[in-house]
Design a protein around this motif. Structure first.
Motif, PDB file in Angstrom:
ATOM      1  N   GLN A 126       0.842  -1.204   0.000  1.00  0.00           N
ATOM      2  CA  GLN A 126       0.000   0.000   0.000  1.00  0.00           C
ATOM      3  C   GLN A 126       0.876   1.252   0.000  1.00  0.00           C
ATOM      4  O   GLN A 126       1.855   1.329   0.747  1.00  0.00           O
ATOM      5  CB  GLN A 126      -0.898   0.029   1.238  1.00  0.00           C
ATOM      6  CG  GLN A 126      -1.818  -1.153   1.374  1.00  0.00           C
ATOM      7  CD  GLN A 126      -2.877  -1.169   0.290  1.00  0.00           C
ATOM      8  OE1 GLN A 126      -3.493  -0.158  -0.010  1.00  0.00           O
ATOM      9  NE2 GLN A 126      -3.080  -2.330  -0.317  1.00  0.00           N
ATOM     10  N   TRP A 127       0.504   2.241  -0.826  1.00  0.00           N
ATOM     11  CA  TRP A 127       1.226   3.508  -0.831  1.00  0.00           C
ATOM     12  C   TRP A 127       0.823   4.331   0.383  1.00  0.00           C
ATOM     13  O   TRP A 127      -0.363   4.463   0.688  1.00  0.00           O
ATOM     14  CB  TRP A 127       0.935   4.275  -2.115  1.00  0.00           C
ATOM     15  CG  TRP A 127       1.609   3.668  -3.300  1.00  0.00           C
ATOM     16  CD1 TRP A 127       1.033   2.911  -4.275  1.00  0.00           C
ATOM     17  CD2 TRP A 127       2.998   3.754  -3.615  1.00  0.00           C
ATOM     18  NE1 TRP A 127       1.988   2.524  -5.192  1.00  0.00           N
ATOM     19  CE2 TRP A 127       3.197   3.024  -4.813  1.00  0.00           C
ATOM     20  CE3 TRP A 127       4.104   4.366  -3.020  1.00  0.00           C
ATOM     21  CZ2 TRP A 127       4.451   2.906  -5.417  1.00  0.00           C
ATOM     22  CZ3 TRP A 127       5.339   4.250  -3.619  1.00  0.00           C
ATOM     23  CH2 TRP A 127       5.508   3.520  -4.802  1.00  0.00           C
ATOM     24  N   LYS A 128       1.841   4.882   1.071  1.00  0.00           N
ATOM     25  CA  LYS A 128       1.627   5.703   2.263  1.00  0.00           C
ATOM     26  C   LYS A 128       2.450   6.984   2.144  1.00  0.00           C
ATOM     27  O   LYS A 128       3.528   6.994   1.553  1.00  0.00           O
ATOM     28  CB  LYS A 128       2.066   4.949   3.541  1.00  0.00           C
ATOM     29  CG  LYS A 128       1.362   3.637   3.771  1.00  0.00           C
ATOM     30  CD  LYS A 128      -0.061   3.830   4.231  1.00  0.00           C
ATOM     31  CE  LYS A 128      -0.715   2.487   4.537  1.00  0.00           C
ATOM     32  NZ  LYS A 128      -2.000   2.661   5.172  1.00  0.00           N
ATOM     33  N   VAL A 129       1.970   8.045   2.756  1.00  0.00           N
ATOM     34  CA  VAL A 129       2.646   9.336   2.737  1.00  0.00           C
ATOM     35  C   VAL A 129       3.737   9.356   3.796  1.00  0.00           C
ATOM     36  O   VAL A 129       3.448   9.242   4.988  1.00  0.00           O
ATOM     37  CB  VAL A 129       1.650  10.491   2.986  1.00  0.00           C
ATOM     38  CG1 VAL A 129       2.367  11.825   3.071  1.00  0.00           C
ATOM     39  CG2 VAL A 129       0.576  10.515   1.902  1.00  0.00           C
ATOM     40  N   SER A 130       4.987   9.484   3.365  1.00  0.00           N
ATOM     41  CA  SER A 130       6.104   9.630   4.303  1.00  0.00           C
ATOM     42  C   SER A 130       6.334  11.099   4.638  1.00  0.00           C
ATOM     43  O   SER A 130       6.729  11.430   5.752  1.00  0.00           O
ATOM     44  CB  SER A 130       7.394   9.045   3.722  1.00  0.00           C
ATOM     45  OG  SER A 130       7.334   7.650   3.718  1.00  0.00           O
ATOM     46  N   GLN A 131       6.105  11.953   3.661  1.00  0.00           N
ATOM     47  CA  GLN A 131       6.226  13.395   3.902  1.00  0.00           C
ATOM     48  C   GLN A 131       5.274  14.124   2.971  1.00  0.00           C
ATOM     49  O   GLN A 131       5.167  13.779   1.790  1.00  0.00           O
ATOM     50  CB  GLN A 131       7.645  13.897   3.660  1.00  0.00           C
ATOM     51  CG  GLN A 131       7.786  15.381   3.998  1.00  0.00           C
ATOM     52  CD  GLN A 131       9.165  15.895   3.695  1.00  0.00           C
ATOM     53  OE1 GLN A 131       9.467  16.211   2.556  1.00  0.00           O
ATOM     54  NE2 GLN A 131       9.996  15.972   4.717  1.00  0.00           N
ATOM     55  N   TYR A 132       4.556  15.089   3.528  1.00  0.00           N
ATOM     56  CA  TYR A 132       3.701  15.957   2.722  1.00  0.00           C
ATOM     57  C   TYR A 132       4.037  17.392   3.094  1.00  0.00           C
ATOM     58  O   TYR A 132       4.139  17.721   4.269  1.00  0.00           O
ATOM     59  CB  TYR A 132       2.208  15.688   2.981  1.00  0.00           C
ATOM     60  CG  TYR A 132       1.356  16.375   1.939  1.00  0.00           C
ATOM     61  CD1 TYR A 132       1.019  15.718   0.766  1.00  0.00           C
ATOM     62  CD2 TYR A 132       0.949  17.692   2.099  1.00  0.00           C
ATOM     63  CE1 TYR A 132       0.280  16.360  -0.219  1.00  0.00           C
ATOM     64  CE2 TYR A 132       0.222  18.337   1.123  1.00  0.00           C
ATOM     65  CZ  TYR A 132      -0.112  17.664  -0.039  1.00  0.00           C
ATOM     66  OH  TYR A 132      -0.826  18.302  -1.022  1.00  0.00           O
ATOM     67  N   HIS A 133       4.210  18.230   2.073  1.00  0.00           N
ATOM     68  CA  HIS A 133       4.568  19.621   2.290  1.00  0.00           C
ATOM     69  C   HIS A 133       3.587  20.499   1.531  1.00  0.00           C
ATOM     70  O   HIS A 133       3.510  20.432   0.305  1.00  0.00           O
ATOM     71  CB  HIS A 133       6.001  19.869   1.805  1.00  0.00           C
ATOM     72  CG  HIS A 133       6.537  21.212   2.164  1.00  0.00           C
ATOM     73  ND1 HIS A 133       7.774  21.629   1.772  1.00  0.00           N
ATOM     74  CD2 HIS A 133       6.021  22.230   2.880  1.00  0.00           C
ATOM     75  CE1 HIS A 133       7.999  22.843   2.224  1.00  0.00           C
ATOM     76  NE2 HIS A 133       6.939  23.226   2.896  1.00  0.00           N
ATOM     77  N   LEU A 134       2.840  21.307   2.258  1.00  0.00           N
ATOM     78  CA  LEU A 134       1.873  22.226   1.664  1.00  0.00           C
ATOM     79  C   LEU A 134       2.485  23.620   1.620  1.00  0.00           C
ATOM     80  O   LEU A 134       3.000  24.114   2.636  1.00  0.00           O
ATOM     81  CB  LEU A 134       0.591  22.248   2.498  1.00  0.00           C
ATOM     82  CG  LEU A 134      -0.508  23.169   1.997  1.00  0.00           C
ATOM     83  CD1 LEU A 134      -1.026  22.708   0.628  1.00  0.00           C
ATOM     84  CD2 LEU A 134      -1.647  23.231   3.005  1.00  0.00           C
ATOM     85  N   THR A 135       2.444  24.249   0.455  1.00  0.00           N
ATOM     86  CA  THR A 135       3.004  25.595   0.304  1.00  0.00           C
ATOM     87  C   THR A 135       2.052  26.478  -0.485  1.00  0.00           C
ATOM     88  O   THR A 135       1.139  25.997  -1.163  1.00  0.00           O
ATOM     89  CB  THR A 135       4.359  25.576  -0.427  1.00  0.00           C
ATOM     90  OG1 THR A 135       4.167  25.057  -1.746  1.00  0.00           O
ATOM     91  CG2 THR A 135       5.384  24.743   0.309  1.00  0.00           C
TER      92      THR A 135
END
Length: 156
Positions: A126-135
């Motif tokens: 399963q694909w999982k978010v290791s890092q998310y950056h909102l700008t």
């Protein structure tokens, strides 16, 4: 001739695999945004890898999954999520096929055009978010003025 057909088959299957992985990442990121919009904390936080990090728009917003959950749960508990609608997305799957990075342009009612970027990895299929950056992308002609405003605010 037989070797050429075999090589073509391998290349074709490799291409299908990369395309399928990209499609899986697309689906997961869409689900990620939909869950946030619906204030569905279980789904939203379930899409983060255990070591996941969320980087928000403010320089102080570097949150582990546990920290981000603590921030978001009171909002989600009141049915208040956040809606970022994907407009475009670029995904690059790393050679191993288990890690990818992405960037996406998003639309938000309050903030307008935003950018999300990050790293995802495959955990137990399963694909999982290791890092998310909102700008918030800043037009070049505004950067000097905005930078000065930020510096002035930090100096207070």
């Amino acid at each position: 001739m037989r070797n050429h057909v075999f090589v073509f088959f391998i290349l074709m299957v490799s291409g299908l695999s990369a395309s399928t992985d990209t499609n899986g990442i697309e689906k997961m990121l869409n689900q990620f945004h939909q869950a946030a919009s619906k204030a569905d904390g279980a789904t939203y936080f379930g899409l983060f890898a255990p070591e996941g990090i969320f980087l928000g728009t403010d320089a102080t917003e570097r949150w582990t999954v546990a920290q981000f959950k603590k921030y978001a749960e009171p909002h989600f508990g009141k049915g208040k999520g956040w809606t970022y609608t994907p407009k475009s997305r670029n995904i690059h799957v790393f050679d191993s096929g288990n890690t990818a990075w992405f960037d996406e342009l998003l639309e938000n009612k309050k903030y307008g055009l935003c950018r999300g970027s990050g790293v995802v990895r495959k955990i137990e299929g399963q694909w999982k978010v290791s890092q998310y950056h909102l700008t918030l992308p800043v037009p070049n002609e505004l950067i000097d003025e905005l930078s000065k405003m930020i510096q002035d605010r930090r100096s207070k």
